[in-house]
Motif scaffolding. Structure first.
Motif, PDB file in Angstrom:
ATOM      1  N   GLU A 122      58.004  -1.420 -39.312  1.00 34.16           N
ATOM      2  CA  GLU A 122      58.984  -0.436 -39.526  1.00 34.16           C
ATOM      3  C   GLU A 122      58.254   0.900 -39.005  1.00 34.16           C
ATOM      4  N   LYS A 123      58.797   1.802 -38.508  1.00 30.75           N
ATOM      5  CA  LYS A 123      58.335   3.178 -38.293  1.00 30.75           C
ATOM      6  C   LYS A 123      59.161   4.423 -39.014  1.00 30.75           C
ATOM      7  N   ILE A 124      58.684   4.676 -40.153  1.00 31.74           N
ATOM      8  CA  ILE A 124      59.571   6.013 -40.694  1.00 31.74           C
ATOM      9  C   ILE A 124      58.343   6.921 -41.175  1.00 31.74           C
ATOM     10  N   LYS A 440      62.951   0.282 -51.296  1.00 32.39           N
ATOM     11  CA  LYS A 440      64.354   1.120 -51.096  1.00 32.39           C
ATOM     12  C   LYS A 440      64.364   2.119 -51.939  1.00 32.39           C
ATOM     13  N   GLU A 443      61.629   5.036 -50.933  1.00 29.19           N
ATOM     14  CA  GLU A 443      62.094   5.484 -49.757  1.00 29.19           C
ATOM     15  C   GLU A 443      62.937   6.696 -49.830  1.00 29.19           C
ATOM     16  N   PRO A 450      56.153  -0.295 -46.603  1.00 30.03           N
ATOM     17  CA  PRO A 450      56.500  -1.132 -45.356  1.00 30.03           C
ATOM     18  C   PRO A 450      56.717  -2.442 -46.076  1.00 30.03           C
ATOM     19  N   LYS A 451      57.898  -3.294 -45.488  1.00 31.44           N
ATOM     20  CA  LYS A 451      58.259  -4.540 -45.828  1.00 31.44           C
ATOM     21  C   LYS A 451      57.098  -5.798 -45.592  1.00 31.44           C
ATOM     22  N   THR A 452      56.193  -5.452 -44.606  1.00 31.53           N
ATOM     23  CA  THR A 452      54.934  -6.348 -44.302  1.00 31.53           C
ATOM     24  C   THR A 452      54.111  -6.262 -45.433  1.00 31.53           C
TER      25      THR A 452
END
Length: 491
Positions: A122-124, A440, A443, A450-452
């Motif tokens: 993911e890129k945030i 979540k 965030e 990250p979910k990873t």
């Protein structure tokens, strides 16, 4: 902005001198069509009247009339002493049915789609984020890197190398890296045992192409590195898992599997297991190599974090004691440097290295000769050693500080052991918790998890927290947010 000379005018301007419609109007309409279809964008500068007239073999007055027509309709703007430009505010575009040359949105033919290779990252962009253990770019010696790279770029002797690349890579860099690996990792190798790649993933891809056939069995830990699993599964291999505990992968379970299945390869991160950071114990290292010799499977040892160790003497890789050619060693070089200065490598016996070079020559023939020259100088001048000594001191302080924070603020929620190396801490959650809901809510407070990094199944509830990219103040803020969210979720 593109040069006016680079625009392919003749590809979209077509006119017929025998038509009743004046040539200048035909050309003007062709310009309008090109603008409507997106070939010419707002702000694009057009050729002068004389140049375009010569290009299209018409009179200069014809092009002047074209530009005047376009100007009167609002398609171009003419700026004194600068030239003619496509207008920043265009008139209403042509109806879609007149834009027949629009680039298609979808292919007109069937093709294979791979869900295995969907990007898991993911890129945030937040000021605070945990990662899986990457270095802090702020600690990089940018001055040394830029000085050496710039010197190689300017060096006249390197100019010939820019036009030709030997798929074996820079001999100078290979010599320096070979010497570096001999000293730091106890590998009794020559440069003929070394292949330079772009990354660990490229290394594993090449290995899978050469070593594995469809339906070959590859053994990995039941929680491991997702990218390597994706590569093996995409190659059509059967991926079998074995447990991992505080001593690394379970070699007893591996032996039982070997007795019932023909194992082709075992993938292991022995130094710091990914993601749990545990080291493969000395006893299990011995058992793993004995099993490889007995059952004939290949060990692929991924030593992704070897450079970052906090003990006086790190455990040497499995490959350093390989007497029978059963270990393929995969590593990365320059992980403490800026991302563009990092590279990967493979260490293996010479005969298989010949096949690896063939594959590398197909997928990465161009290489980066100047970067490799610069990396070789970083080794020879001792920049790498100095950089690592400084950064390891900082990372050890950050590891210890994060450990204190976790103990002080989250001891009721998590348990952990400080890793002997690497840039991440593995957390085991003591209470039932939905980790994805946790991420979540974090965030929403601008802390990215990250979910990873989240591992949640019926048997596992853990999180890999990278500390390398955060200083003490940032870690305090991040753990503070985690504590707030956990308190909310508990209530």
């Amino acid at each position: 902005m593109s040069s006016p000379e680079s625009i392919p005018y003749r590809s979209f301007i077509q006119f017929d001198r025998d038509l009743n419609q004046p040539v200048y109007l035909q050309i003007a309409q062709q310009f309008i069509n090109a603008i409507a279809r997106g070939h010419l964008r707002s702000g694009t500068k057009l050729l002068g009247t004389r140049q375009l007239a010569e290009l299209l073999d018409v009179h200069r007055n014809t092009i002047s009339a074209v530009y005047e027509e376009l100007f009167s309709q609002g398609w171009v703007e003419i700026i004194a002493n600068r030239g003619t430009f496509i207008s920043s505010e265009l008139p209403t575009l042509l109806p879609s049915n007149e834009m027949e040359n629009q680039y298609p949105k979808a292919a007109g033919y069937p093709f294979k789609k791979s869900f295995l290779l969907d990007n898991p990252f993911e890129k945030i962009e937040y000021d605070l984020s945990f990662n899986d253990g990457t270095p802090d770019i702020r600690l990089t010696q940018i001055e040394d890197l830029s000085r050496i790279y710039a010197a190689n770029l300017k060096r006249k002797g390197n100019r010939k190398k820019m036009g030709y690349y030997n798929q074996d890579g820079s001999e100078y860099f290979k010599e320096q890296l070979t010497h570096h690996l001999q000293l730091t990792r106890g590998l009794a190798i020559s440069k003929e045992n070394l292949l330079i790649t772009r990354s660990m993933e490229m290394s594993l891809f090449i290995i899978a192409e050469i070593i594995l056939e469809p339906d070959d069995i590859v053994v990995v830990a039941d929680i491991g590195y997702f990218s390597s699993n994706m590569i093996f599964q995409k190659a059509g291999n059967r991926v079998c898992t074995i447990p991992v505990d505080q001593d690394g992968i379970d070699t007893t379970a591996l032996k039982q599997l070997c007795e019932s299945e023909k194992i082709r390869m075992v993938y292991v991160t022995a130094q710091q297991h990914y993601p749990t950071t545990v080291s493969l114990s000395a006893q299990r290292r011995l058992e793993l190599t004995q099993l490889a010799n007995q059952y004939g499977f290949i060990i692929v040892e991924d030593d992704y974090d070897y450079d970052f160790h906090y003990e006086k003497q790190p455990i040497l890789p499995l490959a350093s004691n390989d007497q029978n050619g059963m270990v393929i060693y995969v590593g990365s070089f320059g992980k403490s440097l800026a991302p563009g200065f990092r590279t990967g490598f493979i260490v293996a016996p010479e005969n298989i290295m010949q096949e690896m070079r063939k594959h590398l020559g197909i997928i990465d023939r161009q290489g980066d000769i100047l970067m490799e020259q610069a990396l070789g100088e970083l080794i020879e001048e001792g920049v790498i050693d100095r950089q690592l000594k400084k950064s390891i001191k900082v990372y050890k302080e950050r590891r210890d500080y994060l450990g204190k924070l976790l103990t002080a603020e989250l001891r009721d929620w998590v348990e952990f052991n400080l890793p002997k190396g690497g840039l991440a801490i593995w957390l085991n959650w003591k209470k039932p918790i939905n980790l994805y809901e946790l991420a979540k809510r974090c965030e929403q407070r601008h802390l990215f998890l990250p979910k990873t990094l989240l591992y949640q199944t019926h048997h596992i509830r853990g999180t890999r927290l990278g500390f390398g990219n955060l200083d003490s103040q940032e870690m305090s803020q991040a753990i503070g947010i985690l504590k707030e969210v956990l308190s909310e979720m508990e209530n």
